[in-house]
Scaffold this active site. Structure first.
Site, PDB file in Angstrom:
ATOM      1  CD  GLU A  23       0.376  -1.520   7.962  1.00 37.44           C
ATOM      2  OE1 GLU A  23      -0.038  -0.738   8.853  1.00 37.44           O
ATOM      3  OE2 GLU A  23       0.933  -1.135   6.922  1.00 37.44           O
ATOM      4  CG  ASP A  80       0.434  -4.087   2.057  1.00 41.25           C
ATOM      5  OD1 ASP A  80       0.587  -5.023   2.872  1.00 41.25           O
ATOM      6  OD2 ASP A  80       1.271  -3.188   1.886  1.00 41.25           O
ATOM      7  CG  ASP A 118      -0.340  -0.093   2.527  1.00 43.68           C
ATOM      8  OD1 ASP A 118       0.897  -0.188   2.598  1.00 43.68           O
ATOM      9  OD2 ASP A 118      -1.081  -0.055   3.535  1.00 43.68           O
ATOM     10  CB  SER A 119       4.591   1.737  -0.083  1.00 39.23           C
ATOM     11  OG  SER A 119       4.846   0.546  -0.806  1.00 39.23           O
ATOM     12  CD  GLU A 170       7.733  -0.434   7.707  1.00 39.27           C
ATOM     13  OE1 GLU A 170       6.766  -1.148   7.342  1.00 39.27           O
ATOM     14  OE2 GLU A 170       7.931   0.716   7.280  1.00 39.27           O
ATOM     15  CE  LYS A 227       3.187  -6.083   3.854  1.00 35.80           C
ATOM     16  NZ  LYS A 227       2.710  -4.920   4.631  1.00 35.80           N
TER      17      LYS A 227
END
Ligand code: KIV
Length: 272
Positions: A123, A91, A52-53, A190, A121
């Site tokens: 978070e 993401d 999602d970057s 991270e 993925k």
């Protein structure tokens, strides 16, 4: 029937597990589009993360929060069309899985069905464990992500190193074990201290991939545009720049502008 097409063996979650067992480091990079994904895949990357970057890198947003599920599916399907070998992980964007396990399952199913990617993925630790368990019931592989989790930037208030204090480090250790027990196939850590990351990688049986988490983990991930030197502003300590594409691209474009202005381009051999 004979064919010239070379069979390429796909990296799977089982291959990653074997890599951890044999001590072979896993190489992972982000990609968001067909052209770069094809190059990255052909160069031998093991895992491509459609991160999602993309919200920052492709769309110019300040955070990862604005990107939508439809936009992630668009990026992911472009990447899938460019790849033959890499495992492709996507993401789940902000707001599509937190506090709502049914919503999480629906989001993950849409990604798998509409993009053709291989895993998702998301978070967080204990606070999203219900969502992770529900996604896993559909047979969708899940990668966890602990430490600095950029979707929580407004809770953290800053992008500094996480888990330096013992209380946060202990919570991270417990969350890593919870994600492993829930059935995640791998975990991203991270921006946490290298010593803690190594300890976590040794304590869980699943592969641990680090970004700014030192060399004691099972693999590394970087944002492609950062390691290629397309962005000049972002220079955290953990980033190694493998190219200076900022200079290459601006140099090429300014040469083109000069050639068009001077009518050097196109020349006699460049026309019909
Ligand atoms: O979105 C992303 O690029 C990521 C990596 C930094 C791990 O989550």
């Amino acid at each position: 029937m004979s064919t010239n097409l070379k069979e390429v063996k796909r990296v799977t979650t089982h291959v990653l597990q074997e890599m951890k067992s044999s001590g072979t480091p896993i190489a992972m990079l982000t990609a968001y589009d067909f052209s770069l994904a094809r190059l990255v895949d052909a160069a031998g990357i093991d895992v491509i993360l459609v991160g999602d970057s993309a919200s920052n890198v492709m769309a110019g947003h300040e955070t990862t929060l604005p990107i939508t599920l439809d936009q992630m599916i668009y990026h992911a399907s472009s990447v899938v069309r460019g790849c033959q070998r890499a495992l492709i992980v996507v993401d789940l964007p902000f707001g599509t899985y937190q506090g709502n396990s049914k919503g999480a399952l629906n989001s993950a199913i849409r990604i798998m069905k509409e993009s053709g990617a291989h895993a998702v993925k998301l978070e967080g630790g204990r606070e999203v464990i219900g969502s992770i368990e529900r996604i896993l019931t559909a047979g969708i592989p899940v990668m966890g992500h602990l430490g600095l989790t950029p979707q929580s930037i407004y809770k953290f208030g800053t992008y500094v190193v996480r888990a330096k204090e013992e209380a946060e480090a202990q919570r991270l250790r417990e969350d890593a074990r919870l994600l492993e027990q829930a059935g995640c196939f791998a975990l991203v850590l991270e921006k946490i201290p290298a010593k803690l990351a190594e300890e976590v990688a040794r304590s869980v049986s699943i592969p641990v991939i680090g970004i700014g988490a030192g060399g004691g983990v099972d693999g590394q991930v970087l944002v492609l545009h950062d390691m290629l030197g397309i962005n000049t502003e972002f220079r955290p300590r953990f980033l190694r720049r493998y190219a200076d594409l900022h200079a290459v691209i601006t140099g090429a474009v300014s040469s083109y502008v000069a050639d068009v202005r001077s009518k050097d381009f196109p020349n006699a051999g460049e026309q019909y």
